[in-house]
Design a protein around this motif. Structure first.
Motif: not given
Length: 754
Positions: A485-506, A543-548
């Protein structure tokens, strides 16, 4: 021999700066040709990129009409310029000339009418549309004028009185020789030619083929055009020497900083595609290097803006925004190379974006704030204190690009307003300025410091992937995903995920969710990634990172990516060397090189090499199979290199390269004078994969061959390299011929006789 074709806001209060009305106050001053033009970067169109070899009166008039009818002229695009091929060229003897030694207009392309020269007829029509007209010339005098010893208008002198035997650059016709400007009649010849052009009504003149030895030509043309009394924009091309930047700025209104942006990679000599991403990406370093030299009166020219024809441009929509953003940050002339009679409406909207045009027309050159293999940040400060910043992603996957208000030279403030000049969206930052930028894309912001929280603006939020350092062949990696959060206001309900190709262990032991992320803070999660081993020379894993997160009632989703490329160590007896960014791999009998590099010719020696020291000698026969090669440029090179010392990239003599190129077949390049640069070339054939190369050494004479089946050999050339030592290094080489862009070549069965 090698013959390349010749060689683009509102103030934060909300008031729009129209592209045709932005002042350049506060821009760095430049010594420039004080001829009353060039106070702002030129906007217009040129025939070269699309029309190329076939300009005609009908074609140029149609393009000029489209410039007006499309509304582009109202946005300041008012120059319609004819490039090469307007004159008669019968062959290598040089352009046809009139009785005063000046080029003759091709009447089949530009027919005369009513006693007017065909070029003047078109110029009159262009002027009738409220536009300006440009033309093209090259240094020197036609060899035909010398052969005929034509008179110099208004003087007792003739062509032979002023001509030298030095060949001048005329890339497509040839047959131009130098002028000795110490001789009487030399300046008068240029005066005569400039007077003719002014009489035809030209408003712009491009001198192509200009090099450092042509300074006197440029000076003569600058003086002659001024003496006509007609304001004429004088543009120099191409690949000008930065060491003489002050001279170009003094004598002209613009100067090309590099080679052509066109890719010349279309099928059957088609103009389409007009360019490639690699051509655009090569300009980042140019913009950084030339930034000190542009300003009102004369600007750095990064070549044509290839936006207007949709997919035919050769660029994705994001890449088109990148090109226009970079050119505008650099205050470059924006000269369209596209077909204006078939404009893509989405592209037209980009070209008419007055916020972005205003960035160009302020006449201020941006400086590079930061840059690495995956991102570039350029910025400039406006007269009102705002900063315009471009966050460029040069990678092939979406990624976070970031800087800070401090790095941009902004004063400390309570908050910073970020106006996206493409989307027109408003966000706010407490000091870190970042964006998740699409592949080869840009976030272009106008940043305004504020003493109070920016009303109505959501916080600037971004997602980044930060990989821990590891050996290039390591199959276990660690990455931290960061939702900031690069701003001065808060955000809520943050979530992170990471995925990769088949056969990769994360795996992760970090918290991947946060109820609240306060302004200036971040949610971080560290992941361990295990990648399956592979025999591939270069094994790529995406690899793909996603967030909400939520702000107020809206949910926003972010996505970024990274590709990890694993290689294998290169083992003895092979050694590796790179004079550019490069990596190497060995797997079984295969060897691979991934390298950048602007070129492998003339004074540019940027390459990666896997080589055998001292293995080349009288009687050597070196062979290799090229399995594949990246098409980063029609001039990308992969093959066999021989030098006395491969590690002395800029100086070692005994230099020769037998290479394959995607668009120009098989080449044998060599150094004729031992100064450590390739300066001569034989070429033949059409590239195919796989291909085989063979280099045979007899003393200091080398014969290069290629094969498409591994058994039938075709001669590329046989050349003598007198400076070759009795024993030399021999190896494989790769260059992308695209600065900042990585190309790959995969080889097999590299052998040389002992």
């Amino acid at each position: 021999m090698r013959r390349q074709l010749r060689g683009v806001l509102a103030a934060f209060t909300g008031a729009l700066l129209l592209a045709t009305g932005v002042t350049a106050s506060g821009a760095p001053s430049a010594l420039a040709d004080d001829n009353g033009v060039g106070l702002k970067p030129l906007l217009g169109w040129s025939s070269w990129s699309f029309v190329r070899r076939n300009p005609t009166a009908q074609t140029i008039e149609a393009q000029a009409e489209a410039l007006k009818d499309s509304g582009l002229a109202k946005n300041g695009f008012v120059y319609a310029n004819v490039d090469d091929f307007w004159y008669q060229c019968p062959g290598s003897q040089g352009p046809d000339v009139d009785k005063y030694g000046r080029w003759v207009t091709d009447p089949a392309k530009f027919p005369a009418a009513g006693g007017e020269n065909g070029i003047q007829v078109v110029a009159d029509y262009v002027h009738s549309l409220g536009l300006k007209f440009g033309l093209y010339v090259t240094p020197g005098i036609s060899a035909q004028a010398v052969a005929q010893n034509t008179e110099i208008q208004g003087t007792p002198y003739h062509a032979k009185d002023i001509a030298t035997t030095t060949t001048e650059n005329n890339y497509n016709c040839g047959g131009m020789v130098g002028i000795d400007y110490t001789k009487p009649g030399a300046q008068a010849f240029i005066d005569s030619w400039a007077g003719q052009f002014a009489g035809w009504g030209i408003d712009y003149l491009k001198i192509d083929g200009v090099g450092t030895p042509d300074e006197q030509d440029v000076q003569a043309w600058s003086r002659a055009l001024r003496h006509t009394g007609r304001p004429v924009h004088l543009e120099l091309s191409n690949n000008l020497d930065i060491n003489n930047a002050a001279t170009w700025a003094k004598l002209s209104n613009g100067w090309r900083t590099g080679g052509d942006v066109e890719c010349y990679c279309g099928p059957d000599d088609s103009s389409y595609p007009l360019t490639t991403w690699a051509s655009v990406a090569s300009r980042f370093d140019q913009v950084a290097a030339w930034a000190p030299y542009g300003g009102p009166g004369g600007y750095n020219d990064y070549d044509s803006l290839e936006i207007g024809n949709g997919d035919h441009n050769g660029l994705t929509p994001d890449e088109r925004r990148t090109q226009m953003s970079l050119w505008s940050l650099a205050a470059s002339p924006l000269v369209l190379g596209t077909d204006l009679t078939h404009l893509d409406q989405g592209d037209l909207a980009l070209l008419k974006n007055t916020d972005v045009l205003g960035v160009d027309q302020d006449g201020i050159d941006a400086k590079r704030i930061s840059g690495d293999a995956d991102s570039q940040v350029f910025a400039k400060t406006e007269p009102n204190g705002d900063v315009v910043v471009g966050l460029f992603n040069t990678d092939a996957a979406p990624r976070e690009v970031a800087t800070t208000a401090t790095a941009l030279g902004l004063p400390k403030a309570r908050d910073y307003a970020l106006r996206d000049l493409w989307s027109h969206r408003l966000t706010e930052s407490s000091g870190r300025i970042a964006a998740d930028v699409p592949a080869h894309g840009v976030a272009l912001y106008r940043v305004h410091p504020s003493r109070h929280p920016v009303p109505g603006a959501a916080p600037d939020v971004s997602l980044g992937l930060h990989w821990a350092s590891a050996a290039s062949d390591s199959t276990t990696r660690t990455v931290t995903a960061v939702l900031s959060d690069n701003g001065s206001q808060p955000v809520t309900d943050g979530e992170l995920t990471l995925t990769g190709p088949s056969g990769t262990k994360i795996t992760t032991h970090s918290a991947t969710r946060a109820r609240t992320i306060h302004g200036g803070s971040a949610l971080k999660a560290t992941f361990t990634v295990s990648i399956p081993s592979s025999a591939d020379l270069f094994h790529a894993s995406a690899f793909h990172g996603s967030a909400s997160y939520r702000h107020r009632s809206a949910t926003t989703r972010l996505a970024v990516g990274d590709t990890l490329t694993l290689d294998h160590p290169v083992t003895a007896p092979y050694r590796t060397f790179a004079s550019t960014t490069a990596s190497f791999s060995e797997s079984g009998t295969q060897l691979g090189i991934r390298a950048q590099g602007a070129d492998l010719y003339n004074t540019t020696n940027e390459y990666g090499s896997v080589y055998l020291p001292g293995a080349e000698h009288d009687g050597s026969v070196t062979t290799v199979k090229i399995n594949s090669q990246s098409d980063t440029s029609v001039w990308a090179k992969a093959g066999i290199m021989v030098r006395n010392d491969i590690t002395r990239s800029d100086t070692s003599p005994g230099y020769l390269a037998l290479v394959e190129t995607p668009g120009n077949g098989y080449l044998l390049d060599w150094d004729t004078d031992g100064n450590g640069t390739l300066d001569s070339q034989d070429s033949t054939g059409t590239a195919t994969y796989p291909s085989w190369l063979k280099l045979v050494c007899h003393g200091t004479t080398y014969s290069g061959y290629y094969s498409t089946d591994g058994s039938t050999w075709n001669l590329v050339g046989t050349e003598n390299v007198p400076t070759a030592a009795a024993t030399q290094d021999v190896g494989l080489t790769q260059t992308s011929h695209a600065s900042g862009t990585t190309g790959e070549a995969d080889f097999d069965n590299f052998t040389t006789t002992p």
